[in-house]
Design a protein around this motif. Structure first.
Motif, PDB file in Angstrom:
ATOM      1  N   THR A  33       0.838  -1.200   0.000  1.00 38.82           N
ATOM      2  CA  THR A  33       0.000   0.000   0.000  1.00 38.82           C
ATOM      3  C   THR A  33       0.873   1.250   0.000  1.00 38.82           C
ATOM      4  O   THR A  33       1.906   1.307   0.684  1.00 38.82           O
ATOM      5  N   LEU A  34       0.485   2.238  -0.794  1.00 46.25           N
ATOM      6  CA  LEU A  34       1.207   3.493  -0.872  1.00 46.25           C
ATOM      7  C   LEU A  34       0.381   4.593  -0.219  1.00 46.25           C
ATOM      8  O   LEU A  34      -0.807   4.763  -0.512  1.00 46.25           O
ATOM      9  N   LEU A  35       1.022   5.343   0.702  1.00 43.27           N
ATOM     10  CA  LEU A  35       0.399   6.461   1.376  1.00 43.27           C
ATOM     11  C   LEU A  35       1.226   7.707   1.109  1.00 43.27           C
ATOM     12  O   LEU A  35       2.432   7.621   0.849  1.00 43.27           O
ATOM     13  N   ILE A  36       0.594   8.868   1.176  1.00 45.39           N
ATOM     14  CA  ILE A  36       1.324  10.108   0.994  1.00 45.39           C
ATOM     15  C   ILE A  36       1.138  10.980   2.235  1.00 45.39           C
ATOM     16  O   ILE A  36       0.028  11.128   2.771  1.00 45.39           O
ATOM     17  N   TYR A  37       2.264  11.483   2.700  1.00 43.56           N
ATOM     18  CA  TYR A  37       2.254  12.395   3.837  1.00 43.56           C
ATOM     19  C   TYR A  37       2.407  13.807   3.296  1.00 43.56           C
ATOM     20  O   TYR A  37       3.384  14.125   2.626  1.00 43.56           O
ATOM     21  N   SER A  38       1.427  14.659   3.588  1.00 40.06           N
ATOM     22  CA  SER A  38       1.425  16.044   3.123  1.00 40.06           C
ATOM     23  C   SER A  38       1.973  16.940   4.221  1.00 40.06           C
ATOM     24  O   SER A  38       1.495  16.902   5.365  1.00 40.06           O
ATOM     25  N   LEU A  39       3.006  17.718   3.901  1.00 34.66           N
ATOM     26  CA  LEU A  39       3.608  18.623   4.873  1.00 34.66           C
ATOM     27  C   LEU A  39       2.643  19.725   5.253  1.00 34.66           C
ATOM     28  O   LEU A  39       2.574  20.149   6.415  1.00 34.66           O
ATOM     29  N   ASP A  40       1.858  20.215   4.293  1.00 35.12           N
ATOM     30  CA  ASP A  40       0.938  21.326   4.571  1.00 35.12           C
ATOM     31  C   ASP A  40      -0.192  20.895   5.495  1.00 35.12           C
ATOM     32  O   ASP A  40      -0.529  21.580   6.468  1.00 35.12           O
ATOM     33  N   GLN A  41      -0.779  19.729   5.167  1.00 30.47           N
ATOM     34  CA  GLN A  41      -1.929  19.278   5.961  1.00 30.47           C
ATOM     35  C   GLN A  41      -1.513  18.414   7.150  1.00 30.47           C
ATOM     36  O   GLN A  41      -2.332  18.106   8.016  1.00 30.47           O
ATOM     37  N   ASN A  42      -0.251  17.987   7.164  1.00 30.09           N
ATOM     38  CA  ASN A  42       0.301  17.201   8.265  1.00 30.09           C
ATOM     39  C   ASN A  42      -0.546  15.961   8.546  1.00 30.09           C
ATOM     40  O   ASN A  42      -0.908  15.646   9.679  1.00 30.09           O
ATOM     41  N   GLU A  43      -0.898  15.263   7.430  1.00 31.78           N
ATOM     42  CA  GLU A  43      -1.671  14.034   7.555  1.00 31.78           C
ATOM     43  C   GLU A  43      -1.272  13.058   6.453  1.00 31.78           C
ATOM     44  O   GLU A  43      -0.629  13.423   5.465  1.00 31.78           O
ATOM     45  N   MET A  44      -1.683  11.787   6.611  1.00 27.89           N
ATOM     46  CA  MET A  44      -1.313  10.735   5.673  1.00 27.89           C
ATOM     47  C   MET A  44      -2.581  10.127   5.083  1.00 27.89           C
ATOM     48  O   MET A  44      -3.490   9.748   5.831  1.00 27.89           O
ATOM     49  N   VAL A  45      -2.617  10.052   3.746  1.00 29.64           N
ATOM     50  CA  VAL A  45      -3.776   9.473   3.049  1.00 29.64           C
ATOM     51  C   VAL A  45      -3.271   8.481   2.000  1.00 29.64           C
ATOM     52  O   VAL A  45      -2.100   8.475   1.628  1.00 29.64           O
TER      53      VAL A  45
END
Length: 775
Positions: A33-45
């Motif tokens: 599974t691939l997830l992305i961590y967004s620096l701006d939103q500080n969350e992983m989806v």
């Protein structure tokens, strides 16, 4: 370590890589599974399509407007956006324009980083690739550059420059007009320098001044010009690199000539043109013509003369000559210099070569002592420039020179050229015309020979030539120029009339007899002999010799009628006989084929197969040499004679069917060709009220032609040329293949000339006389 925040991933994290836009990170879990961590939103989806399994190497790239994941598992499987594209990949890296792979076959592959490149990777069409050391792995590549770093099994790192990356960087330079950096890169990487021109040919020629400024060094210009070739490397050597384009770059017609001329003109227009002497010479040599080599030698000579005047030049004449001798074979350059009739230049070329002075000094000294025109003649003859040699020997005065001129004309057949050189009517012109006439007589071109003899004022020879040619008008005109007396002219006319009768030119013979000999009776008799009935009737009434109608014309007409009637009746009988026999032959052939199919030829075929193989190999080995010699020695006339013998009409002969088809074709063709003769005879029969006879003859021929037309489809069957398709599939057996060969093979068909394999066509011209048509 200070932990600022913890974010649950929902599984074991295998690897973390940077996102394509550097806005965060892509996290890979143990299940792919691939997830992305967004620096701006500080969350992983969740991000992109999951991978089928965890990959040791993961890269996410922005390709054609979308993010694509590239992963390599520990089982050497490469996944692109979750889809497996290869199962033998050991490592990969992503370049700014390419994806580079190493495989278990120890090959480095490069595919473009776009949809088309990925599709070629999926189909396994990335090109042949580059061999690398066993166990080598990719570490990284320089973005926008040509270098790729590999780690070897021993741990050492090596840097290589794959050809696709080098070509990409070179084409980027060329698109930007940076020909200097592109040239250095191509030269360093040993890439064909023609790519400088072939990448964008039209733009290259338009920017030729800019190209020279970019390359600067004359040695570089010489190197580029020396490697020019007509073939476009963008269409041949580097075609795979340009596969991503919708169409290959344009090509130049006569590329070498166009580029050499453009660069030479540009260099000659510069203030420091002497600095570019060597590339200018290279441009002359590359065109591979004697004229351009002459131009190169003249430029070297000009430099030599400038040196004598103490001019300060960048390149000396000696260096230029040595450079030319390096590019061109010394013997060819020597001959080109000799063709300029400049002995000093010849000496300069010879002195810088390895030629022994004993080879050329005696010859040159001998030339210096000759008359200039004669020396030029000797040089041209030595160089096999015979037309130029003729021009020079024609300028020499003296009978001994003219004898040599005649020998040159005879040897090399320069008659027309010689006639153009010498003034018309001069003694030399007359001699040339005479030997030209002799040559044409030997070639059996009698009329042309007569023309030449007339120009040479050799009227007696001209008369003989026209007489042999059968041109009675020119013969009599020539006799008039010879001022023949009446008795001699009378004898000549009798000879001409007899000769024309032998040639079956009855109309011409009749005209001579009537107009020049006054023998009207013999004139009409000749027309009757030639069956020119309309002319014979007109001549009889015109000369008031109606008695000739009764004594010569009418008996001849009736004899002609009887002959044609007999001929057509005989043709009708032969046609029926041949057609009936052809039906019998074909019926017997079909019966034999049916009997062979009903039998059980398996045992016979097995024996035939074994023995025929031995016989075929023995015959092939023992006769192959004799067959080659027979083919080379046997003339076409003898081959046709042998074919006629094989196509015999004898009953029971092997190729009787084909012989009958050919005989029928010839019979129908001869009958169709008789229509004009019948029409002419019928018209004259009507003139003498022989309507019944004319009607009978026309009907006889018409019925015969109709019968022949109706039988064409029966004679020329559709299977005469069409061969059935042979089947050699998995279901084929030995017996089926043998049966196919026996039914399809027609070995004698090649003996029948192609035009006999089709029915003859009737002439479209209407020949029947309407008043003779009966209901």
């Amino acid at each position: 370590m200070s932990i600022r925040k913890e974010i649950p991933a929902g599984g074991i994290v295998c690897s973390i890589v940077s996102a394509p836009d550097s806005s965060g990170a892509v996290v890979q879990l143990a299940d792919g599974t691939l997830l992305i961590y967004s620096l701006d939103q500080n969350e992983m989806v969740k991000y992109l399509t999951p991978l089928p399994e965890a990959c040791e190497t993961l890269q996410v790239s922005h390709i054609d407007g979308k993010d694509i994941s590239l992963g390599l598992s520990r089982r050497n499987r490469l996944y692109v956006d979750g889809q497996e594209v290869a199962n033998n990949v050991t490592s990969f890296v992503v370049h700014s324009e390419f994806i580079l792979l190493t495989t278990l076959k120890h090959v480095l592959l490069c595919a473009r980083l776009n949809d088309k490149g990925l599709q070629s990777l999926i189909r396994g069409q990335c090109g042949p690739g580059r061999r690398i050391e066993r166990g080598a792995r990719l570490v990284t590549s320089v973005a926008g550059g040509t270098c790729v770093v590999l780690q070897m099994p021993r741990g050492n790192l090596e840097c290589i420059q794959p050809r696709p990356l080098t070509l990409h960087v070179a084409t980027v330079h060329l698109d930007a007009g940076q020909y200097g950096p592109a040239f250095q890169l191509l030269r360093k990487q040993r890439i064909n320098l023609n790519l400088l021109c072939d990448h964008q040919p039209m733009e290259f020629l338009a920017k030729i001044e800019h190209v020279i400024n970019e390359l600067r060094d004359p040695a570089w210009l010489s190197l580029f010009l020396s490697e020019l070739q007509e073939d476009s490397v963008a269409h041949s050597m580097y075609k795979e690199y340009y596969a991503h384009l919708d169409q290959l770059p344009a090509t130049l017609n006569n590329k070498v000539q166009a580029v050499c001329d453009a660069m030479r003109d540009a260099m000659l227009c510069r203030e420091n043109a002497d600095q570019y002497l060597l590339p200018i010479l290279t441009s002359c040599v590359q065109k591979q013509t004697d004229k351009d080599l002459e131009d190169a030698l003249i430029r070297v000579k000009t430099v030599k003369e400038a040196e004598r005047k103490n001019a300060n030049l960048m390149v000396s004449a000696d260096d230029a000559m040595k450079y030319l001798l390096y590019l061109v074979d010394v013997n060819r350059l020597y001959d080109v210099a000799l063709g300029l009739y400049d002995f000093d230049l010849v000496m300069q070329v010879a002195a810088k070569s390895n030629k022994d002075p004993k080879e050329y000094l005696p010859f040159l000294n001998k030339l210096r002592r000759m008359d200039p025109n004669y020396s030029y003649f000797v040089i041209d003859k030595h160089l096999k420039r015979f037309e130029s040699a003729l021009n020079h020997i024609a300028l020499c005065q003296g009978d001994e020179y003219f004898e040599e001129c005649l020998n040159l004309v005879k040897t090399h057949k320069l008659y027309s050229k010689a006639l153009d050189i010498f003034p018309k009517g001069s003694p030399k012109y007359l001699d040339i015309a005479t030997i030209y006439g002799d040559y044409l007589m030997d070639k059996k071109l009698y009329h042309e020979a007569g023309v030449m003899y007339t120009r040479a004022q050799e009227y007696q020879k001209a008369l003989a030539a026209y007489q042999v040619a059968g041109d009675w008008r020119e013969t009599l005109l020539t006799a008039n120029q010879l001022q023949y007396k009446e008795n001699k002219l009378h004898e000549l006319c009798q000879e001409l009339a007899s000769s024309l009768k032998d040639r079956r030119q009855f109309s011409e013979a009749s005209k001579i007899l009537c107009d020049y000999l006054g023998d009207v009776e013999e004139s009409i008799a000749v027309l009757a002999q030639g069956r020119l009935w309309n002319e014979a009737v007109w001549s009889s009434y015109h000369h008031k010799r109606a008695d000739m109608i009764e004594t010569h014309v009418k008996p001849g007409i009736m004899e002609h009628l009887e002959q044609l009637t007999s001929q057509f009746m005989s043709a009708q009988k032969e046609f029926i006989t041949y057609k009936s026999r052809l039906n019998v032959v074909r019926t017997n052939k079909e019966q034999r084929q049916i009997e062979e199919k009903d039998g059980d030829p398996l045992e016979e075929y097995d024996i035939y197969s074994d023995t025929s193989s031995v016989m075929a190999s023995t015959l092939h080995g023992s006769h192959i040499g004799s067959q080659v010699s027979m083919r080379s020695s046997r003339s076409s006339k003898n081959r046709r004679k042998l074919q006629r013998k094989m196509l015999s009409l004898k009953e029971g002969s092997v190729y009787e069917e084909l012989a009958l088809i050919r005989a029928l074709h010839q019979l129908i063709t001869a009958t169709n060709n008789a229509t004009e003769e019948v029409e002419s005879l019928c018209r004259v029969l009507l003139k003498f009220d022989k309507d019944k006879e004319a009607t009978s003859l026309q009907k006889l021929l018409s019925d015969l032609m109709q019968d022949m037309d109706n039988a064409k489809n029966e004679i020329w069957t559709t299977d005469l040329l069409q061969q059935p398709q042979m089947s050699y599939g998995s279901d084929a057996t030995v017996n089926s293949i043998i049966n196919q060969h026996q039914s399809a093979l027609n070995p004698g068909l090649a003996l029948l000339e192609p035009h006999f394999r089709f029915p003859p066509q009737n002439k479209s011209i209407s020949w029947k006389i309407s008043i003779l048509n009966t209901a």
